[in-house]
Write a protein that holds these residues in place. Structure first.
Motif, PDB file in Angstrom:
ATOM      1  N   UNK A 153       0.851  -1.192   0.000  1.00 26.21           N
ATOM      2  CA  UNK A 153       0.000   0.000   0.000  1.00 26.21           C
ATOM      3  C   UNK A 153       0.885   1.239   0.000  1.00 26.21           C
ATOM      4  N   UNK A 154       0.337   2.342  -0.508  1.00 25.26           N
ATOM      5  CA  UNK A 154       1.092   3.589  -0.612  1.00 25.26           C
ATOM      6  C   UNK A 154       0.118   4.752  -0.595  1.00 25.26           C
ATOM      7  N   UNK A 155       0.572   5.880  -0.065  1.00 22.03           N
ATOM      8  CA  UNK A 155      -0.216   7.108  -0.123  1.00 22.03           C
ATOM      9  C   UNK A 155       0.713   8.262  -0.443  1.00 22.03           C
ATOM     10  N   UNK A 156       0.160   9.281  -1.085  1.00 18.16           N
ATOM     11  CA  UNK A 156       0.891  10.491  -1.434  1.00 18.16           C
ATOM     12  C   UNK A 156       0.146  11.694  -0.871  1.00 18.16           C
ATOM     13  N   UNK A 157       0.881  12.643  -0.276  1.00 22.22           N
ATOM     14  CA  UNK A 157       0.255  13.829   0.281  1.00 22.22           C
ATOM     15  C   UNK A 157       1.293  14.726   0.919  1.00 22.22           C
ATOM     16  N   UNK A 158       0.874  15.928   1.230  1.00 21.69           N
ATOM     17  CA  UNK A 158       1.779  16.895   1.848  1.00 21.69           C
ATOM     18  C   UNK A 158       1.778  16.664   3.354  1.00 21.69           C
ATOM     19  N   UNK A 159       2.662  15.798   3.799  1.00 26.56           N
ATOM     20  CA  UNK A 159       2.665  15.352   5.184  1.00 26.56           C
ATOM     21  C   UNK A 159       3.016  16.478   6.163  1.00 26.56           C
ATOM     22  N   UNK A 160       3.932  17.356   5.766  1.00 26.67           N
ATOM     23  CA  UNK A 160       4.408  18.393   6.685  1.00 26.67           C
ATOM     24  C   UNK A 160       3.944  19.786   6.306  1.00 26.67           C
ATOM     25  N   UNK A 161       2.956  19.884   5.416  1.00 31.00           N
ATOM     26  CA  UNK A 161       2.338  21.165   5.046  1.00 31.00           C
ATOM     27  C   UNK A 161       3.353  22.185   4.545  1.00 31.00           C
ATOM     28  N   UNK A 162       4.338  21.707   3.757  1.00 32.70           N
ATOM     29  CA  UNK A 162       5.342  22.631   3.225  1.00 32.70           C
ATOM     30  C   UNK A 162       5.174  22.869   1.726  1.00 32.70           C
ATOM     31  N   UNK A 163       4.125  22.297   1.126  1.00 31.29           N
ATOM     32  CA  UNK A 163       3.829  22.594  -0.261  1.00 31.29           C
ATOM     33  C   UNK A 163       4.341  21.600  -1.279  1.00 31.29           C
ATOM     34  N   UNK A 164       4.988  20.530  -0.845  1.00 30.15           N
ATOM     35  CA  UNK A 164       5.381  19.482  -1.792  1.00 30.15           C
ATOM     36  C   UNK A 164       4.797  18.141  -1.337  1.00 30.15           C
ATOM     37  N   UNK A 165       4.850  17.143  -2.215  1.00 31.02           N
ATOM     38  CA  UNK A 165       4.159  15.879  -1.994  1.00 31.02           C
ATOM     39  C   UNK A 165       5.128  14.816  -1.479  1.00 31.02           C
ATOM     40  N   UNK A 166       4.807  14.287  -0.300  1.00 33.94           N
ATOM     41  CA  UNK A 166       5.575  13.210   0.311  1.00 33.94           C
ATOM     42  C   UNK A 166       4.907  11.867   0.014  1.00 33.94           C
ATOM     43  N   UNK A 167       5.620  10.780   0.332  1.00 33.57           N
ATOM     44  CA  UNK A 167       5.117   9.438   0.084  1.00 33.57           C
ATOM     45  C   UNK A 167       5.248   8.577   1.326  1.00 33.57           C
ATOM     46  N   UNK A 168       4.266   7.710   1.536  1.00 30.81           N
ATOM     47  CA  UNK A 168       4.303   6.732   2.616  1.00 30.81           C
ATOM     48  C   UNK A 168       4.046   5.361   2.014  1.00 30.81           C
ATOM     49  N   UNK A 169       4.889   4.386   2.384  1.00 33.29           N
ATOM     50  CA  UNK A 169       4.761   3.020   1.886  1.00 33.29           C
ATOM     51  C   UNK A 169       4.519   2.077   3.045  1.00 33.29           C
ATOM     52  N   UNK A 170       3.628   1.094   2.858  1.00 33.65           N
ATOM     53  CA  UNK A 170       3.324   0.112   3.888  1.00 33.65           C
ATOM     54  C   UNK A 170       3.672  -1.290   3.428  1.00 33.65           C
TER      55      UNK A 170
END
Length: 524
Positions: A474-491
């Motif tokens: 599983x994976x998700x993409x989003x601005x995790x730290x609210x700095x304006x770029x897209x981070x990724x999380x992998x499970x």
């Protein structure tokens, strides 16, 4: 996270089968042999329920595994009697038995079945070589940094990951029996709290002060039992921040994906449920009555619904539904909203039952104002677990009239999910992808691929050195730290050491593999 079973299902014949006692041997003589050759029989029978699979796509040994199981769908059993072992215990088995998936009596002549089998074995290659990469994947992500969480479950059985907005951290689900947990991590990747659940969490959706949490049932493995549910939680001042309010939609048939939107323009948000099931299942939308209840509206009474996207496809002001179907009759469908809660089905694309369809996204790659389709396929949890040259990431361009043509293919063994975003903030769309069945022996870096858009559907591919630390499902993409770029999380999901594993990775995953890792975007 489900098996693909590419069998030929002769539904048009099943209704003519009569009942026969379990201890009686069915007779083939009830059905006269045809004058068709083996190839003609294969086309006539197999193409009735899914795209035709030609013999050369699998080796002889693979067909010897597949054909007996295909025969079960046509009432052909080695001992002449339908074995009870075809049915699970309890509700799941009863549902399959009642659906007559495996008829008691044959639906074609013995001689025809023999000719069909001989055709596949005779024309299949003795062996199939695994696909080779034509270039080396570059290691190193220019604007992502690798981070591990301080908290993990061993072994990791991660079933969902979600980046919480507004710098609130990450939520992930774990599906081990007796350990169905929903865990919230702080922005610095420490455990904030965990919630014990009676069923495995699979989908997470926040709206205002509500949380809709979908559970798949008792574990993620194949079943036809309707043990899934959509739970409604509401915000609470005390830990863990939410409290369970109600089971909004019970008895879902092994749901794997949910989509939300007001489909009938009554002001209430409806739900589209991909109830994947196993031998049976359904795609349905659930009409919100505005009083906490939902009414079931079945769109497609077949198993395999994998992804749903709610969007107005034709700019008529009504929300339509794009759906990816797997499990035999694989393809992408558009359910065009006709108003008043009615939908018209349109098949957009068809795929082989060997594809193992997994995920779709919509994105405008050529900037013509029309949504294109990014399609990912690579599920290999079936009777043909071999590396396949057609597994990977596809882009189908839209001609503006919802006709889609393949314009790009990136080969990726065991591809499971691809997420399209402008990760490098240069104005075009890049792709991040994970694989659950990569070629760990030769190309372990296939576990994660980053495709940097270079224009005109040209991409450079990258991975990172730690890519094989987990088995990413599983994976998700989003601005995790609210700095304006897209981070990724992998499970990571690790149930057992893969059979024949010579890499040593399986043992490491079981003992020390992380549940979740983060690829932090460093552009901002």
């Amino acid at each position: 996270m489900r098996p693909l079973i590419p069998f030929c299902i002769l539904l048009y014949l099943l209704s003519s089968c009569t009942e026969k006692k379990q201890n009686e041997k069915p007779e083939f003589t009830d059905i006269p042999a045809s004058q068709l050759a083996g190839k003609e029989l294969s086309i006539a029978h197999c193409s009735r329920c899914h795209a035709y699979v030609s013999p050369e796509l699998l080796a002889k040994s693979n067909w010897r595994d597949v054909l007996p199981a295909m025969g079960h769908r046509m009432g052909i059993y080695s001992g002449g009697i339908r074995p009870d072992s075809l049915f699970d215990e309890g509700e799941s088995g009863s549902i399959v038995r009642d659906a007559n998936i495996f008829p008691e009596r044959p639906v074609l002549a013995k001689e025809d079945w023999r000719k069909l089998v001989d055709y596949y074995i005779e024309h299949a290659p003795d062996t199939l070589l695994p696909p080779l990469r034509n270039h080396k994947i570059k290691l190193g992500l220019k604007h992502f940094s690798y981070k591990e969480t301080s908290f993990s479950n061993q072994p990791a059985l991660t079933t969902l990951v979600k980046i919480l907005p507004d710098n609130r951290g990450i939520v992930f689900g774990d599906g081990k029996s007796r350990r169905n947990n929903l865990t919230v991590l702080t922005p610095d990747l420490q455990e904030n709290y965990s919630i014990r659940l009676p069923s495995t969490p699979i989908h997470f959706y926040e709206k205002s002060n509500e949380l809709y949490l979908t559970t798949i049932g008792k574990g993620v493995f194949p079943t036809d039992a309707a043990n899934g549910a959509m739970q409604r939680w509401v915000k609470s001042g005390a830990e863990p921040g939410y409290k369970l309010e109600s089971i909004a939609i019970p008895t879902l048939r092994r749901p794997v994906f949910m989509a939300y939107g007001d489909l009938n323009k009554d002001g209430f948000e409806d739900v589209v449920a991909c109830e994947f099931g196993n031998q049976t299942g359904q795609l349905a939308w659930y009409e919100n009555n505005g009083k906490g209840g939902y009414e079931t509206k079945i769109l497609r009474a077949k198993p395999g619904a994998s992804t749903a996207i709610i969007k107005d496809a034709n700019n008529d002001g009504l929300l339509d539904i794009y759906v990816l179907m797997a499990q035999g009759d694989e393809g992408i469908f558009l359910y065009e909203n006709q108003g008043s809660g009615k939908f018209k089905e349109k098949r957009l694309l068809s795929f082989l039952p060997l594809n193992g369809s997994q995920h779709i996204e919509l994105a405008d790659f050529n900037k013509d104002g029309f949504d294109d389709i990014v399609y990912t396929c690579g599920d290999n949890a079936d009777k043909t677990p071999i590396l396949k040259k057609y597994h990977g990431i596809y882009i189908f361009l839209n001609d503006g009239k919802s006709n889609f043509n393949q314009s790009y293919f990136y080969p990726l063994n065991g591809a499971y999910k691809a997420m399209v975003r402008d990760y490098d903030l240069d104005g075009d769309l890049d792709i991040a992808a994970i694989s659950f069945f990569p070629d760990y022996l030769r190309y372990p870096e296939e576990s994660f691929i980053y495709l940097e858009n270079k224009g005109k559907l040209k991409f450079d591919d990258y991975s990172f050195p730690e890519a094989s630390k987990g088995r990413w499902v599983v994976m998700d993409a989003g601005d995790m730290d609210a700095d304006g770029d897209i981070d990724l999380v992998l499970g990571s999901f690790v149930y057992f050491i893969p059979q024949g594993d010579t890499t040593g990775l399986g043992k490491k995953w079981l003992s020390t593999g992380p549940s979740v890792i983060v690829l932090k975007n460093t552009i901002r």
